[in-house]
Enzyme design. Sequence first.
Site, PDB file in Angstrom:
ATOM      1  N   LYS A  27      46.936  40.262  26.389  1.00  0.00           N
ATOM      2  CA  LYS A  27      47.009  41.378  25.437  1.00  0.00           C
ATOM      3  C   LYS A  27      47.336  40.871  24.032  1.00  0.00           C
ATOM      4  O   LYS A  27      46.693  41.258  23.053  1.00  0.00           O
ATOM      5  CB  LYS A  27      48.090  42.365  25.912  1.00  0.00           C
ATOM      6  CG  LYS A  27      48.109  43.628  25.089  1.00  0.00           C
ATOM      7  CD  LYS A  27      49.053  44.644  25.676  1.00  0.00           C
ATOM      8  CE  LYS A  27      48.552  45.066  27.019  1.00  0.00           C
ATOM      9  NZ  LYS A  27      49.270  46.007  27.746  1.00  0.00           N
ATOM     10  N   ARG A  97      55.204  46.211  25.271  1.00  0.00           N
ATOM     11  CA  ARG A  97      54.310  46.067  26.427  1.00  0.00           C
ATOM     12  C   ARG A  97      54.284  44.625  26.926  1.00  0.00           C
ATOM     13  O   ARG A  97      54.374  43.693  26.148  1.00  0.00           O
ATOM     14  CB  ARG A  97      52.866  46.428  26.037  1.00  0.00           C
ATOM     15  CG  ARG A  97      52.654  47.869  25.660  1.00  0.00           C
ATOM     16  CD  ARG A  97      51.214  47.999  25.161  1.00  0.00           C
ATOM     17  NE  ARG A  97      51.034  49.202  24.395  1.00  0.00           N
ATOM     18  CZ  ARG A  97      50.477  50.325  24.873  1.00  0.00           C
ATOM     19  NH1 ARG A  97      50.062  50.358  26.113  1.00  0.00           N
ATOM     20  NH2 ARG A  97      50.336  51.375  24.110  1.00  0.00           N
ATOM     21  N   GLY A 106      48.934  47.181  35.957  1.00  0.00           N
ATOM     22  CA  GLY A 106      49.954  48.078  36.514  1.00  0.00           C
ATOM     23  C   GLY A 106      51.123  47.364  37.166  1.00  0.00           C
ATOM     24  O   GLY A 106      52.011  48.008  37.714  1.00  0.00           O
ATOM     25  N   MET A 108      53.335  45.230  35.665  1.00  0.00           N
ATOM     26  CA  MET A 108      54.523  45.005  34.833  1.00  0.00           C
ATOM     27  C   MET A 108      54.772  46.217  33.927  1.00  0.00           C
ATOM     28  O   MET A 108      54.051  47.193  33.981  1.00  0.00           O
ATOM     29  CB  MET A 108      54.361  43.717  34.042  1.00  0.00           C
ATOM     30  CG  MET A 108      54.390  42.491  34.946  1.00  0.00           C
ATOM     31  SD  MET A 108      54.356  40.962  34.041  1.00  0.00           S
ATOM     32  CE  MET A 108      52.771  40.996  33.283  1.00  0.00           C
ATOM     33  N   ARG A 341      40.136  43.279  26.692  1.00  0.00           N
ATOM     34  CA  ARG A 341      40.191  42.161  27.641  1.00  0.00           C
ATOM     35  C   ARG A 341      38.914  42.191  28.471  1.00  0.00           C
ATOM     36  O   ARG A 341      38.213  43.206  28.504  1.00  0.00           O
ATOM     37  CB  ARG A 341      41.412  42.294  28.563  1.00  0.00           C
ATOM     38  CG  ARG A 341      41.384  43.564  29.378  1.00  0.00           C
ATOM     39  CD  ARG A 341      42.626  43.727  30.208  1.00  0.00           C
ATOM     40  NE  ARG A 341      42.639  45.064  30.789  1.00  0.00           N
ATOM     41  CZ  ARG A 341      43.672  45.602  31.397  1.00  0.00           C
ATOM     42  NH1 ARG A 341      44.794  44.950  31.488  1.00  0.00           N
ATOM     43  NH2 ARG A 341      43.590  46.806  31.914  1.00  0.00           N
ATOM     44  N   HIS A 489      40.686  28.732  66.126  1.00  0.00           N
ATOM     45  CA  HIS A 489      39.481  29.115  66.860  1.00  0.00           C
ATOM     46  C   HIS A 489      38.960  30.464  66.370  1.00  0.00           C
ATOM     47  O   HIS A 489      37.774  30.628  66.064  1.00  0.00           O
ATOM     48  CB  HIS A 489      39.801  29.156  68.363  1.00  0.00           C
ATOM     49  CG  HIS A 489      38.647  29.588  69.194  1.00  0.00           C
ATOM     50  ND1 HIS A 489      38.456  30.900  69.578  1.00  0.00           N
ATOM     51  CD2 HIS A 489      37.587  28.906  69.670  1.00  0.00           C
ATOM     52  CE1 HIS A 489      37.344  30.985  70.274  1.00  0.00           C
ATOM     53  NE2 HIS A 489      36.804  29.787  70.365  1.00  0.00           N
ATOM     54  N   SER A 798      29.115  12.849  58.740  1.00  0.00           N
ATOM     55  CA  SER A 798      29.422  14.230  58.364  1.00  0.00           C
ATOM     56  C   SER A 798      30.932  14.377  58.478  1.00  0.00           C
ATOM     57  O   SER A 798      31.513  14.160  59.545  1.00  0.00           O
ATOM     58  CB  SER A 798      28.716  15.199  59.309  1.00  0.00           C
ATOM     59  OG  SER A 798      29.086  16.513  58.970  1.00  0.00           O
ATOM     60  N   CYS A 868      31.008  19.180  57.166  1.00  0.00           N
ATOM     61  CA  CYS A 868      30.740  20.379  57.965  1.00  0.00           C
ATOM     62  C   CYS A 868      32.028  21.097  58.364  1.00  0.00           C
ATOM     63  O   CYS A 868      31.988  22.050  59.135  1.00  0.00           O
ATOM     64  CB  CYS A 868      29.898  20.051  59.188  1.00  0.00           C
ATOM     65  SG  CYS A 868      30.714  18.916  60.306  1.00  0.00           S
ATOM     66  N   TYR A 888      25.023  16.655  51.102  1.00  0.00           N
ATOM     67  CA  TYR A 888      24.987  18.090  51.421  1.00  0.00           C
ATOM     68  C   TYR A 888      26.353  18.597  51.865  1.00  0.00           C
ATOM     69  O   TYR A 888      27.236  17.822  52.214  1.00  0.00           O
ATOM     70  CB  TYR A 888      23.943  18.378  52.520  1.00  0.00           C
ATOM     71  CG  TYR A 888      24.316  17.820  53.879  1.00  0.00           C
ATOM     72  CD1 TYR A 888      25.109  18.553  54.776  1.00  0.00           C
ATOM     73  CD2 TYR A 888      23.882  16.561  54.280  1.00  0.00           C
ATOM     74  CE1 TYR A 888      25.443  18.034  56.015  1.00  0.00           C
ATOM     75  CE2 TYR A 888      24.214  16.042  55.508  1.00  0.00           C
ATOM     76  CZ  TYR A 888      25.000  16.779  56.385  1.00  0.00           C
ATOM     77  OH  TYR A 888      25.349  16.273  57.595  1.00  0.00           O
TER      78      TYR A 888
END
Length: 975
Positions: A27, A97, A106, A108, A341, A489, A798, A868, A888
Amino acid sequence: MASKFVYFFGNGKAEGRGDQKQLLGGKGAGLAEMTNIGLPVPGGFTITTEACKHYYDNGKQWPASLEKEVRANLSKLEKACRKKLGDANDPLLVSVRSGSAVSMPGMMETVLNLGLNDRSVEGLAKATGNARFAWDSYRRFIQMYSTVVVGLPKDVLEEKLHHLKEKAGAATDADLSPDHWRELCGEFKAFFEAQTGRPFPQDPWAQLEGAVNAVFGSWMADKAVTYRRVERIHGLPGTAVNICQMVFGNMGEDSGTGVCFTRNPSTGENEFYGDLLMNAQGEDVVAGIRTPLQLVDLAKTHPEVYEQLCGVRAMLETHYKDMQDLEFTVERGKLYMLQCRSGKRSPAASFRIAVEQASKPVITKVEAARLVKKKYLSKRYADAASKPIINREAAILRIKPVDIDRLFHPVIDPNYDAKSLSTKQLGIGINAVPGAASGQIVFTAPTAEQWHSEGKKVILVRRETSPEDVGGMHAAEGILTATGGKTSHAAVVARGWGKCCVVGLGAMRIDEKNRTMSLNGHTLSEGDYLTLDGAEGAVYEGELPLVTPQLPEEYHTLMKWCDEIRRLRVRTNADTPYDAENAIRMGAEGIGLCRTEHMFFDTEDRRRAIQEMIVADALETRQAALAKLLPFQRQDFIGIFEAMDGRPVTIRLVDPPLHEFVPHDEAKQRDLAENLGVPYEKIRDRVEQLHETNPMLGHRGCRLCITYPEILDMQVRAIIEAAVEVRRRGVKVAPEIMIPLCIDAKELKILTDRTRLVADEIIEGSAMKLSYLVGTMIETPRAALTADKVAEVSDFFSFGTNDLTQTVMSLSRDDAGRFLPDYVDQNKAAIFKDDPFQTLDLEGVGMLMSMAIEKGRSTKRELKIGICGEHGGDGPSVRFCHAAGMDYVSCSPYRVPIARLAAAQAVIEGGKGAPRTSASVKTRAAAAKSSVRPAKRATTAKATPKPVRSKSMPLAAVNARAKTSAKSKARARAK
Ligand code: PEP
Ligand code: MG
């Protein structure tokens, strides 16, 4: 030089700048920037975030110089406004503020109308000629000060207002007279004195000091701390405090206040979007007491103010090169900007705004010319606003992984009342897989399957899940577990399906016998409704409304831009043809991990066959059981190869410890015994024999195939026979056989040699040419440390970073969920910034990976390297993979677009990354279809094909046979 803690803005000049968000908060930086570019901003000053940090570092004391600086800046403001705070005639009033570097809407505190007291209220009434306004402002101030600064209960004061209205027969606030407000001020002050033992503060300085402390204090309020934790906002020093001259939108019908966005934040449409209330203060807009007007209404009632706002809109969006959220007040026809903002937006809007800002102008040339003519827009801004304001790279950088996540999964209806939502919340666990799900609670996988088949929606609630639960997990809308972390899992399996999943809800107690669960004082039974929010990890009582977002056209445009830029390829972790097809739709260029064991639980036949194989105590019986599994596996691989249509498919040989496949309770063991026609005791004893104290470090991964090579034989056979079959059907195939959890080059050589023997024999027998690769996962520190040797016998690496994280950090991936949140919580131990099972631990695991890459490529320059583990779909981890020169990343289907985005962002952010192997020279278009690398190994059918070997060979014989042939081939491959 002592630090400067206060920055002034006013009279068209500001000491601060827009790029000083860390110091001035969003702000404060916005107010400074708007002042500097010539927008009408009320004067004021910002106390820096560093002052707030000092406050907390020093037992809630202000820095020594702060009082002097604030007093000096207050005088400067009084001079600029030609008014004095608390003045008896025409007082200056200020707002106080909060505002940190990252917006926390909202969370603070704010105090308005500060400077009013028993004397200055009379002065304000006189100066404005509006006693009603003055006394209403005073009561608002007392009310805010009492609740925000002192912490008195809000509802008591609201009740007093309500009571007064009733007494006066007033329907709305507007029906109350100045005397009513004066009376209420008296009541509020009396309440203040009764509660605190001191009169309401009259000294403006004391008021200001209290309000500044309240704003500092709100930085550590529970809700703000929770918000930062949930939003993963770390490393901010504190909040700034903005003290600003009050301007009033409640000074009559030529005054008003509003909030607007420079584009529609829900759809992203390029329209001026917002609400305003005439004759009202900002809090009235927020409170929603009156129905606000639309901005288009303002165009009719106050065209000049509207036109001026249109100029501001074009100017600010062009200046900041992003959609802005603006707050403004009109005081007696004069416009003041109070805040600007970057605007929060829906995921769909994020894509539309980014793509349109990169391809279309903000406003038309005609509109720009009109605003210039009216002097509401400078020529410079008008020119810039008539063209696209960002380039494609900036558009790509704008998108966050959550924007993608939220596009593909249902969410709790954003219009659902926030208050009701918070009262329904039962607890917060670990947010394993995003999306929301509601359904009836069930506690076992079979019940989930049963209820699902009856058309019911269920949530499967378990302490933890195991492969046995997969059927029920699939049937459920969402999964909730009491233990486990992001690579448990439940999390891994659910992520593969994009199914909502919350894990590690430690506070939950499950009573499976009585079919109840209790959580934070609430007890729910089987059949009760529950809603999960997998993005937040939140669990709600009841069935909440869900909505599924629509995929906007701009999503496809932006992803195409990403694909044109990125260097890393993106594959998917998929175990079924369905997942594979889904992943291709999400942009996957191959399969990086097919976990074959997941296929064993698909049907009862498969379950029985694998269990029969496990309980077998002789080679022949084991082979007989494996022979039953072979057709199932082959069929699955045929489906996957066909779905992938020539793209590379990495299939991993069996990985988990065998005990995971057998039942542990007596009833199920008896059932299995009956089915297999063996005594119950035999099953019981075998299960006991398989028991391991530390199964993750036990008999699993490639160790299983060292002990039972016939498992490898069956799986390799299934893979290669499937590949041959698909090839025969005219579809290209690129199989990559992957051996998990290796710890040593010799161990791997035994297995890769055997793999090649089995594979080559089938290929030779098929009279076909088929290329395949045999590689390994790097999942143990020893494999990484000896990667140069491992690379000698591996076509590719991998990184299995789930296990690698577990083994490098010595943290069990299934149990870490119990304590890891404290390690990550910035208000608790704050040892790590992120969960290492979610985002790669670069210092430890990442360091070892870099070493393994270097060592591996020192042996084979062209070694193909991928990842992976779950990290393959995590933005920061993908950036690391890019920089480390991997080929990759592979992740679950729903995370494929996130990986594509992160891979493109990594290129834009500068790190071109280490050069990729030869495959990188292919064009992107070609790569999407044929990311199969040139054959490293091709076995061509001989003139007279040999019969396919049907029995598995003893290990020693394989070793002997392999020694000569494979050694020379391996050497040839390494060149
Ligand atoms: C890994 O360990 O990273 C991996 C992909 O294997 P899994 O999660 O199946 O152990
Ligand atoms: Mg693993």
